[in-house]
Scaffold this motif. Sequence first.
Motif, short mmCIF file in Angstrom:
data_model
loop_
_atom_site.label_atom_id
_atom_site.label_comp_id
_atom_site.label_asym_id
_atom_site.label_seq_id
_atom_site.Cartn_x
_atom_site.Cartn_y
_atom_site.Cartn_z
N TYR A 54 31.10 28.13 6.08
CA TYR A 54 30.87 28.29 7.04
C TYR A 54 30.91 29.48 7.94
O TYR A 54 29.82 30.40 8.12
CB TYR A 54 30.48 27.17 7.71
CG TYR A 54 29.53 26.96 9.17
CD1 TYR A 54 28.63 26.41 9.32
CD2 TYR A 54 30.26 27.01 10.20
CE1 TYR A 54 27.57 26.36 10.32
CE2 TYR A 54 30.06 26.66 11.51
CZ TYR A 54 28.66 26.76 11.61
OH TYR A 54 28.31 26.51 12.76
N ARG A 59 29.93 32.91 10.73
CA ARG A 59 29.20 31.58 12.30
C ARG A 59 30.56 31.21 12.56
O ARG A 59 31.25 31.08 11.72
CB ARG A 59 28.34 30.58 11.24
CG ARG A 59 27.64 30.74 10.11
CD ARG A 59 25.95 30.67 10.09
NE ARG A 59 25.48 29.59 10.62
CZ ARG A 59 24.83 28.52 10.43
NH1 ARG A 59 24.99 27.77 10.01
NH2 ARG A 59 24.09 27.53 11.68
N LYS A 60 30.33 30.88 13.86
CA LYS A 60 31.38 30.11 14.63
C LYS A 60 31.53 28.66 14.69
O LYS A 60 30.94 27.69 14.67
CB LYS A 60 30.83 30.20 16.13
CG LYS A 60 31.49 29.92 17.36
CD LYS A 60 31.14 30.27 18.52
CE LYS A 60 31.95 28.80 19.87
NZ LYS A 60 31.15 30.18 20.78
N PRO A 61 32.80 28.34 13.81
CA PRO A 61 33.30 27.17 13.78
C PRO A 61 33.36 26.17 14.95
O PRO A 61 33.12 26.61 16.24
CB PRO A 61 34.05 27.02 12.83
CG PRO A 61 34.99 28.18 13.41
CD PRO A 61 33.78 29.48 13.66
N SER A 62 33.31 24.63 14.88
CA SER A 62 33.38 23.64 16.38
C SER A 62 34.88 24.47 16.97
O SER A 62 35.19 24.48 16.35
CB SER A 62 33.03 22.61 16.35
OG SER A 62 33.73 22.12 15.03
N LYS A 63 34.74 23.89 18.20
CA LYS A 63 36.34 23.65 18.85
C LYS A 63 37.29 23.04 17.76
O LYS A 63 38.04 23.34 17.39
CB LYS A 63 35.98 23.38 20.66
CG LYS A 63 37.38 23.54 20.87
CD LYS A 63 37.59 23.41 21.94
CE LYS A 63 38.85 23.18 22.87
NZ LYS A 63 39.09 23.21 24.49
N GLU A 64 36.26 21.52 17.41
CA GLU A 64 37.32 20.64 17.16
C GLU A 64 37.71 20.91 15.04
O GLU A 64 38.93 20.64 15.01
CB GLU A 64 36.57 19.31 16.98
CG GLU A 64 36.78 18.56 18.04
CD GLU A 64 34.83 19.16 19.17
OE1 GLU A 64 34.34 19.84 18.51
OE2 GLU A 64 35.32 18.59 19.87
N SER A 65 37.28 22.25 14.67
CA SER A 65 37.21 22.53 13.31
C SER A 65 38.42 23.27 13.50
O SER A 65 39.64 23.79 12.78
CB SER A 65 35.72 22.93 12.88
OG SER A 65 34.83 21.38 12.38
N TYR A 89 36.48 29.82 23.02
CA TYR A 89 36.82 28.08 23.34
C TYR A 89 38.36 28.33 24.01
O TYR A 89 38.90 29.06 24.25
CB TYR A 89 37.77 27.56 22.00
CG TYR A 89 35.94 26.88 21.42
CD1 TYR A 89 34.81 26.81 22.03
CD2 TYR A 89 36.03 27.05 20.57
CE1 TYR A 89 33.93 26.46 21.27
CE2 TYR A 89 34.78 27.61 19.34
CZ TYR A 89 33.49 26.50 19.78
OH TYR A 89 32.69 26.70 18.99
N THR A 135 36.28 17.84 10.98
CA THR A 135 34.09 17.90 10.51
C THR A 135 34.75 16.58 9.11
O THR A 135 33.53 16.03 9.85
CB THR A 135 33.41 19.04 9.96
OG1 THR A 135 34.24 19.14 8.07
CG2 THR A 135 33.87 20.18 10.26
#
Length: 142
Positions: A54, A59-65, A89, A135
Amino acid sequence: MSDEAAELLANKAGLSLQGEQEENTGVQKLFKQYTDKQKKLFTEANVTERMLYYIKADRKPSKESLLALVISMGMETEEIQQVLRTAGYVLSKSLPTDMIVLYFLEHQSEWNKNISLVWQINEVLDELELPLLGTRLYGNFT
């Protein structure tokens, strides 16, 4: 609203309006040093290997990931904040999850070195029923 006031408001929400406008969030560059140890990194960070693909696809990972990955890389708080900023973030003292992460980062020396810091943070987040880092889900979900 001034740019400074807008940035301050975004920071309280865990975001940054001053994220560097790069195609690459800088995370791909960080992974190069973990080429041989990626499996261990993903296990410690509580993320799937799919997340690597990803990120490699720009692609931009979620803040948590992203947080889980950079914490597992052993970065200092200021370095973590910089990587987060490049992705748009920021760790905010007004968000419960971020406060727990900041507390753990500031008191790393007091925690069990035999267990991934991300897993230790996730234990507390799970107890408080807050979103986990990474994730992969684990914990006492019903």
